[in-house]
Structures are given as structure tokens and as C-alpha cells.
Write a protein that holds these residues in place. Structure first.
Motif, PDB file in Angstrom:
ATOM      1  N   ARG A  71       0.808  -1.180   0.107  1.00 13.09           N
ATOM      2  CA  ARG A  71      -0.037  -0.072   0.045  1.00 13.09           C
ATOM      3  C   ARG A  71       0.914   1.334   0.010  1.00 13.09           C
ATOM      4  N   SER A  72       1.728   1.276   0.855  1.00  7.94           N
ATOM      5  CA  SER A  72       2.841   2.454   0.911  1.00  7.94           C
ATOM      6  C   SER A  72       3.752   2.717  -0.193  1.00  7.94           C
ATOM      7  N   ALA A  73       4.145   1.352  -0.995  1.00  7.46           N
ATOM      8  CA  ALA A  73       4.731   1.436  -2.040  1.00  7.46           C
ATOM      9  C   ALA A  73       4.127   1.843  -3.169  1.00  7.46           C
ATOM     10  N   LEU A  74       2.880   1.633  -3.313  1.00  7.37           N
ATOM     11  CA  LEU A  74       2.030   2.296  -4.386  1.00  7.37           C
ATOM     12  C   LEU A  74       1.800   3.656  -4.065  1.00  7.37           C
ATOM     13  N   LEU A  75       1.466   3.968  -3.049  1.00  6.99           N
ATOM     14  CA  LEU A  75       1.289   5.594  -2.626  1.00  6.99           C
ATOM     15  C   LEU A  75       2.465   6.382  -3.068  1.00  6.99           C
ATOM     16  N   GLN A  76       3.633   5.806  -2.576  1.00 11.52           N
ATOM     17  CA  GLN A  76       4.952   6.496  -3.042  1.00 11.52           C
ATOM     18  C   GLN A  76       5.134   6.619  -4.534  1.00 11.52           C
ATOM     19  N   ALA A  77       4.874   5.510  -5.260  1.00  9.82           N
ATOM     20  CA  ALA A  77       5.002   5.262  -6.797  1.00  9.82           C
ATOM     21  C   ALA A  77       4.059   6.317  -7.360  1.00  9.82           C
ATOM     22  N   ALA A  78       2.857   6.397  -6.871  1.00  7.41           N
ATOM     23  CA  ALA A  78       1.824   7.117  -7.682  1.00  7.41           C
ATOM     24  C   ALA A  78       2.129   8.832  -7.513  1.00  7.41           C
ATOM     25  N   GLY A  79       2.812   8.988  -6.185  1.00  7.58           N
ATOM     26  CA  GLY A  79       2.916  10.528  -5.668  1.00  7.58           C
ATOM     27  C   GLY A  79       4.160  10.736  -6.720  1.00  7.58           C
ATOM     28  N   GLN A  80       5.231   9.954  -7.036  1.00 10.06           N
ATOM     29  CA  GLN A  80       6.192  10.342  -8.069  1.00 10.06           C
ATOM     30  C   GLN A  80       5.688  10.459  -9.367  1.00 10.06           C
ATOM     31  N   ILE A  81       4.848   9.622  -9.784  1.00  8.46           N
ATOM     32  CA  ILE A  81       4.077   9.841 -10.977  1.00  8.46           C
ATOM     33  C   ILE A  81       3.459  11.071 -11.308  1.00  8.46           C
ATOM     34  N   LEU A  82       2.742  11.417 -10.435  1.00  2.83           N
ATOM     35  CA  LEU A  82       1.824  12.501 -10.257  1.00  2.83           C
ATOM     36  C   LEU A  82       2.854  13.882 -10.411  1.00  2.83           C
ATOM     37  N   GLU A  83       3.770  13.941  -9.487  1.00  5.28           N
ATOM     38  CA  GLU A  83       4.515  15.072  -9.441  1.00  5.28           C
ATOM     39  C   GLU A  83       5.447  15.366 -10.724  1.00  5.28           C
ATOM     40  N   LYS A  84       5.952  14.225 -11.408  1.00  7.08           N
ATOM     41  CA  LYS A  84       6.856  14.060 -12.465  1.00  7.08           C
ATOM     42  C   LYS A  84       6.183  14.227 -13.771  1.00  7.08           C
ATOM     43  N   GLU A  85       5.020  13.661 -13.750  1.00  5.17           N
ATOM     44  CA  GLU A  85       4.367  13.336 -15.052  1.00  5.17           C
ATOM     45  C   GLU A  85       2.891  14.001 -15.268  1.00  5.17           C
ATOM     46  N   GLY A  86       2.489  14.323 -14.067  1.00  8.60           N
ATOM     47  CA  GLY A  86       1.064  14.767 -13.960  1.00  8.60           C
ATOM     48  C   GLY A  86       0.048  13.967 -13.763  1.00  8.60           C
ATOM     49  N   LEU A  87      -1.113  14.350 -13.611  1.00 10.85           N
ATOM     50  CA  LEU A  87      -2.180  13.581 -13.197  1.00 10.85           C
ATOM     51  C   LEU A  87      -2.645  12.738 -14.235  1.00 10.85           C
ATOM     52  N   GLY A  88      -2.492  13.170 -15.341  1.00  8.09           N
ATOM     53  CA  GLY A  88      -3.116  12.465 -16.643  1.00  8.09           C
ATOM     54  C   GLY A  88      -2.169  11.115 -16.953  1.00  8.09           C
ATOM     55  N   ALA A  89      -0.793  11.145 -16.338  1.00  8.38           N
ATOM     56  CA  ALA A  89      -0.040   9.704 -16.519  1.00  8.38           C
ATOM     57  C   ALA A  89      -0.385   8.888 -15.404  1.00  8.38           C
ATOM     58  N   LEU A  90      -0.898   9.239 -14.312  1.00  2.00           N
ATOM     59  CA  LEU A  90      -1.184   8.474 -13.319  1.00  2.00           C
ATOM     60  C   LEU A  90      -2.021   7.399 -13.435  1.00  2.00           C
ATOM     61  N   SER A  91      -1.746   6.132 -13.481  1.00  2.00           N
ATOM     62  CA  SER A  91      -2.482   4.968 -13.763  1.00  2.00           C
ATOM     63  C   SER A  91      -2.475   4.222 -12.729  1.00  2.00           C
ATOM     64  N   LEU A  92      -3.135   3.128 -12.373  1.00  8.29           N
ATOM     65  CA  LEU A  92      -3.036   2.063 -11.216  1.00  8.29           C
ATOM     66  C   LEU A  92      -2.088   1.271 -11.815  1.00  8.29           C
ATOM     67  N   ARG A  93      -2.177   1.003 -13.086  1.00  4.79           N
ATOM     68  CA  ARG A  93      -1.166  -0.059 -13.650  1.00  4.79           C
ATOM     69  C   ARG A  93      -0.035   0.332 -13.885  1.00  4.79           C
ATOM     70  N   GLU A  94       0.287   1.735 -14.109  1.00  9.27           N
ATOM     71  CA  GLU A  94       1.776   2.264 -14.074  1.00  9.27           C
ATOM     72  C   GLU A  94       2.349   2.285 -12.524  1.00  9.27           C
ATOM     73  N   ALA A  95       1.471   2.614 -11.520  1.00  8.36           N
ATOM     74  CA  ALA A  95       2.081   2.566 -10.228  1.00  8.36           C
ATOM     75  C   ALA A  95       2.258   0.931  -9.791  1.00  8.36           C
ATOM     76  N   ALA A  96       1.379   0.101 -10.328  1.00  5.39           N
ATOM     77  CA  ALA A  96       1.787  -1.545 -10.017  1.00  5.39           C
ATOM     78  C   ALA A  96       3.106  -1.749 -10.502  1.00  5.39           C
ATOM     79  N   ARG A  97       3.263  -1.365 -11.907  1.00  6.05           N
ATOM     80  CA  ARG A  97       4.640  -1.523 -12.913  1.00  6.05           C
ATOM     81  C   ARG A  97       5.723  -1.154 -11.689  1.00  6.05           C
ATOM     82  N   ARG A  98       5.470   0.268 -11.288  1.00  5.54           N
ATOM     83  CA  ARG A  98       6.704   0.646 -10.566  1.00  5.54           C
ATOM     84  C   ARG A  98       7.110  -0.124  -9.144  1.00  5.54           C
TER      85      ARG A  98
END
Lengths: 186, 186
Positions: free
Chosen positions: A10-37
Motif C-alpha cells: 500500500r505504501s509502495a503504491l502511494l509512493q510510486a503514484a506520488g512520483q508519477i503525479l509530481e513528475k508526469e502529471g495526473l494524466g499519466a497516473l494510472s493504477l497499472r503504472e503504479a503497480a508496474r513501478r
DNA sequence: ACCTGAACACCGTTCAAGT
DNA sequence: ACCTGAACACCGTTCAAGT
């Protein structure tokens, strides 16, 4: 490495999602990408979040906690600047928090965090009596609107100003403070 | 009926997309759904819009034209209220216009429409001389922030107020106008 | 209890082909 | 010039199955 997720996916997903959000923006934030990372299958996140919206809400709640922490460090007269600096430092997070994507009433923590801001402001303006809620609303609106419009690039001066957007914001807030001082002396 | 699209598919798509936006929200607005409602194949929109983003930008530009038209109807002192009523009447459109989805610098019409607002405001505050840009920025920020925060549901009073959100906004703006009057008399 | 893989119904976008 | 249909690479979400 293979046993990385001993209950903290859970924490790992939140951290990955947070990085995607800040660097690529909300549009690039998918659950699948967070899971991948995070190194898990695309279905794994559903053990920890009922849907994508809920992940976004948790990310926004993190943002409110961060904002609240920043504001608590400031003196009363500097809270507006703290708010603005947070928005400029975390534009994508700020937009997630206030962009209207999330229906605040569906997520109790979000609403609580937002109301906390407003209540603190009302205390600051407590000396105004019945007008405290209105003064607090006006102060919040001014700072919030300034942050939003600067982030959207609506003030050309904010970009060209020496010292950047923060300097421009400081000037605008300063000009209002003059008005408030004049009111008090009247 | 079969010859419905005699060159106006572009308008038909914009109209369909506008309806989706206002009724279902930005999340539900897909090019494929707009094409479906316009009665064409999912690939047809690409003859008229290079991508989804461009369709959204045109929708936002329509919104700015509508907002500008509303504001021109108002007296100087009522412009803030007109801005707020627009936001309350077209919440989804307002969020598209100011939610940060669109990078304004990529779409010339969008930037022009946004700047038009600011320049008009600077004229209104022209009597303040060098401080006109700052006063205009503050006024815009106040009204914009108020609209955004009300739409996001951050003011419980705005919902419970008799007269609704517009009445609450009027009170807040009124309380600021008092401060400005005090400044002038000083 | 937690994760995987296949599956379904969507998207945006491209492209050859039709009129 | 404008539109269609098939195709590709993505999504969110569900579910049976594995450990």
C-alpha cells in the motif's frame, strides 16, 4: 528483493503514484503504472484500494497534511505566503487537491483536512466578531485564487518578475495588507 | 437525416461534447462518445480535431467567450458577482477552463481570452496608477478563489445559507468592499 | 490473506480503404 | 475532401485460481 512487499505494498503504491503525479502529471497516473513501478501485477492494487479514485483521494489527503504542516510553521502574517509557496512547490499535488476531480463529500479525511484550514483562519480573524467567517473566507479565497491563477500562467508579470512568481505574489498580498491597515486606522 | 453532416460535423461534435461535459463531467467526455452522439464513426473526429486535448481547448475557449459576454453586461461594481454566477451556473465548464488540464501556452485563443479578463480589470483600477496591476490581480484572485472554493464545497455556510452559495459570495465580497471604502476615505 | 493471469469493456490514435 | 473499419497499445475493473 523478492520479499519486498511484506505488507507495505500500500505504501509502495502511494509512493510510486506520488512520483508519477509530481513528475508526469495526473494524466499519466494510472493504477497499472503504479503497480508496474512497485513491481506487482496490475490487479494487485485492488487488494489495497477499491478503485483509482480512492488512491487519488489518499494522495490528496497526504497533500493536505503536508500543507497543514507547512502552515503551522508560519507566523500569522506569513500564512498566505506559506500557502503560495506550497502551491508553487507542488503544482500537480495542489491541482489534485483543488482541481475538482475528487468529490470531497465522498472522502471524510479530505473534508476534515479542508475544514481544518478554514477553522484556523476564522480563529486568526476572531477579533472581528461576527465578520470573522467572512474575513477568513475572503483571505483564503484571495490566496487560493492567486495561487491557482499563477499556476495556470494567467499573470504574465509573475513569470517575468525578477524573483519569480513568489515575488509577484508577495507584492499582490502586500498591496492588500495596506488596505487592511488603512481600515484599522479608520 | 442521412446528410446531416454537410460540413458542420465540427460544430456537432463541439455541441455533443459540451453536453457531455456539463451533464456527465470531464471524466465522461471521450471523443468516441461525442462521435457516437453525433452519429459518426469513432475516427471521424480526427478530420476536425488533431486530438482530444484540442477539442477540450475549444470547449474552454467557448467558455471564456461566454464568461466575457456575461461580464460585459455588468456594471463595474457587479463584475465579481457575474464571475461567480458564471462559475456556479457552469461548474464543469469553469473547471475545464481553470482546472489546469490545458496548458494555456499551447493554445493561442485560450491565452488571449484569459488575458482579456486581466486587462479589463487593470483599466477598472486605472486610477490607482502603478498599483493598478496589483489591485487587479488581487481582485481577480479574490473572486476566482471564492468561486473555486465554493464549487469544491469548502464553505459549509455557502450550502446552508438561505439564498444559497450566491448569497454567501455576495456577503464575502461585500465585506471586502467595506475595507476598500475605508481605504479611500483615508 | 495476498497476489497473478486471463478476460471484458472501454479509450486515444493511426491508417488503409472507400465515396 | 471527408468518412469508415480494422488495428494497436493502452486503461479500469473483475474473477477464478494459485501460494
Amino acid at each position: 528483493m523478492t520479499t519486498y512487499h511484506h505488507g507495505d505494498l500500500r505504501s509502495a503504491l502511494l509512493q510510486a503514484a506520488g512520483q508519477i503525479l509530481e513528475k508526469e502529471g495526473l494524466g499519466a497516473l494510472s493504477l497499472r503504472e503504479a503497480a508496474r513501478r512497485a513491481g506487482v501485477s496490475h490487479a494487485a492494487p485492488y487488494r489495497h484500494f477499491p478503485d483509482r479514485e480512492r488512491l487519488l483521494a489518499d494522495l490528496a489527503a497526504q497533500g493536505f497534511e503536508l500543507l497543514n504542516a507547512e502552515l503551522r510553521k508560519r507566523a500569522e502574517g506569513e500564512m498566505g505566503l506559506g500557502y503560495l509557496e506550497f502551491a508553487l512547490a507542488h503544482p500537480q499535488r495542489f491541482r489534485l487537491m483543488f482541481g475538482g476531480q475528487l468529490s470531497f463529500n465522498d472522502y471524510a479525511e479530505l473534508r476534515a483536512a479542508g475544514e481544518g484550514r478554514y477553522e484556523d483562519l476564522q480563529e486568526v480573524f476572531g477579533s472581528l466578531g461576527d465578520d470573522a467567517p467572512l474575513a477568513a473566507a475572503a483571505a483564503w479565497a484571495l490566496v487560493h485564487g492567486l495561487a491557482s491563477l499563477i499556476l495556470d500562467g494567467h499573470f504574465a508579470q509573475a513569470q517575468h518578475e525578477s524573483g519569480g512568481a513568489a515575488a509577484f505574489a508577495k507584492k499582490v498580498l502586500g498591496s492588500v495588507r495596506v488596505a487592511r491597515a488603512a481600515q484599522r486606522s479608520a
